[in-house]
Design an enzyme around this catalytic site. Structure first.
Site, PDB file in Angstrom:
ATOM      1  N   LEU A 138       0.858  -1.170   0.000  1.00 44.10           N
ATOM      2  CA  LEU A 138       0.000   0.000   0.000  1.00 44.10           C
ATOM      3  C   LEU A 138       0.900   1.227   0.000  1.00 44.10           C
ATOM      4  O   LEU A 138       1.975   1.220   0.611  1.00 44.10           O
ATOM      5  CB  LEU A 138      -0.903   0.036   1.247  1.00 44.10           C
ATOM      6  CG  LEU A 138      -1.940  -1.073   1.403  1.00 44.10           C
ATOM      7  CD1 LEU A 138      -2.667  -0.927   2.742  1.00 44.10           C
ATOM      8  CD2 LEU A 138      -2.947  -1.063   0.256  1.00 44.10           C
ATOM      9  N   ASP A 139       0.466   2.297  -0.670  1.00 45.44           N
ATOM     10  CA  ASP A 139       1.224   3.538  -0.640  1.00 45.44           C
ATOM     11  C   ASP A 139       1.357   4.038   0.797  1.00 45.44           C
ATOM     12  O   ASP A 139       0.537   3.715   1.660  1.00 45.44           O
ATOM     13  CB  ASP A 139       0.525   4.617  -1.459  1.00 45.44           C
ATOM     14  CG  ASP A 139       0.393   4.260  -2.928  1.00 45.44           C
ATOM     15  OD1 ASP A 139       1.175   3.414  -3.397  1.00 45.44           O
ATOM     16  OD2 ASP A 139      -0.500   4.821  -3.592  1.00 45.44           O
ATOM     17  N   ARG A 140       2.355   4.857   1.040  1.00 47.03           N
ATOM     18  CA  ARG A 140       2.586   5.384   2.394  1.00 47.03           C
ATOM     19  C   ARG A 140       1.332   6.032   2.976  1.00 47.03           C
ATOM     20  O   ARG A 140       0.986   5.812   4.138  1.00 47.03           O
ATOM     21  CB  ARG A 140       3.728   6.410   2.360  1.00 47.03           C
ATOM     22  CG  ARG A 140       4.034   7.017   3.732  1.00 47.03           C
ATOM     23  CD  ARG A 140       5.127   8.053   3.641  1.00 47.03           C
ATOM     24  NE  ARG A 140       4.729   9.182   2.813  1.00 47.03           N
ATOM     25  CZ  ARG A 140       5.527  10.208   2.519  1.00 47.03           C
ATOM     26  NH1 ARG A 140       6.772  10.222   2.971  1.00 47.03           N
ATOM     27  NH2 ARG A 140       5.089  11.194   1.766  1.00 47.03           N
TER      28      ARG A 140
END
Length: 319
Positions: A138-140
């Protein structure tokens, strides 16, 4: 001691593809790692040593030798985790926004991987030295559910299930504007943005990517969407929704300043919602798959975290 794994891949009849992209897609490896395997002589095409940029023909047989993962050398860190489920093979984490999944330039400590190694030192090594246990990311600034593998067997089985689209991933996203139709399927290839290599974009020679979106709630000048991933490219949801003309609210990379074009009588409403959303409004809300060892059907849900829930509640209360 673990041995190298050998994979035999046959090119499908529907068309040619670049070797590095084909192997990366089939084995869930990065193209950089595939190119390294090719350079090391670990990939052959129809019995001869491969070239990383060659185009494969339908029916060609590709043999790939993937060496055993090197021991993980990261230092575990005592960082709190929200673990939704855990057994001897896997665990499900509800990741908070702001946490990077694995070490990368600029993020050498404090990642989800560091926290996982403190909690479960026996993580799978299939992902490599910097990504133990990591099956998908998942993106930050995206919150929500992801599955982590504790054994090599579980990791390989889950990676194969992802490739075969047998892992269902559902997101909640709030976007600017109103879709012209719902539901809608976005089928557009994604690759590096030729004008900015740090970003992704819809490009003709990108990797195939498919996203299905459907309106859950319509607000004054925005919508809450149910989003289903059929592939898992970097920044896929954010890139596809921006390509559609409805970027994710709070997305600094693909939708920065987009709301300024929403003028008229709802201008104040738009400004207030933008101020209430502290980061990109994207949350991995559901995850469903068969357990990699028992085959049991598993289904997990995560509600909107407090920061996004407050913004959604305000939008509902101010039609």
């Amino acid at each position: 001691m673990s041995r190298s794994e050998c994979h035999e891949l046959t090119v499908e009849p529907q068309g040619a593809d670049r070797l590095d992209r084909f192997v990366a897609d089939r084995l869930e490896l990065s193209r950089t790692r595939v190119q390294r395997l090719v350079a090391d002589g670990r990939v052959t095409v129809d019995g001869r040593r491969a070239r990383k940029s060659e185009t494969l023909e339908p029916g060609s047989v590709v043999l790939v030798e993937v060496p055993a993962p090197e021991p993980v050398e990261l230092e575990p860190e005592d960082i709190p985790l929200h673990i939704v489920y855990e057994d001897e093979a896997i665990l499900i984490v509800d990741k908070p926004a702001g946490m990077v999944v694995h070490p990368a330039p600029g993020h050498r400590t404090g990642t989800l991987v560091h926290a996982l190694l403190w909690h479960a030192p026996e993580l799978s090594g299939v992902g490599g030295r910097q990504r133990p246990g990591i099956v998908h990311r998942l993106d930050r600034d995206t919150s929500g559910l992801l599955v982590v593998a504790k054994t090599d067997t579980a990791h390989r089985t889950l990676a194969d299930a992802l490739r075969r689209r047998r892992v269902r991933r559902f997101y909640l996203a709030a976007t600017w504007g109103h879709l012209a139709e719902s539901p809608v399927t976005i089928d557009a290839p994604i690759g590096r943005d030729p004008s900015d290599r740090k970003r992704m974009a819809v490009v003709e020679d990108g990797r195939s990517a498919t996203t299905r979106v459907e309106v859950r709630e319509q607000w004054a000048r925005a919508e809450l969407l149910d989003v289903a991933l059929r592939t898992g490219r970097t920044h896929q949801i954010r890139v596809h929704l921006a390509h559609l003309g409805h970027p994710v609210i709070g997305d600094a990379a693909y939708g920065a300043g987009w709301e300024r074009g929403l003028g008229g009588p709802t201008r104040r409403w738009v400004g207030q919602l933008a101020r209430l959303v502290p980061r990109q409004f994207l949350h991995a809300a559901e995850l469903a798959f068969a357990h990699p060892e028992t085959g049991q059907a598993l289904h997990f849900r995560s509600p909107l975290p407090e920061d996004l829930a407050r913004a959604a509640e305000w939008a509902r209360a101010h039609p």
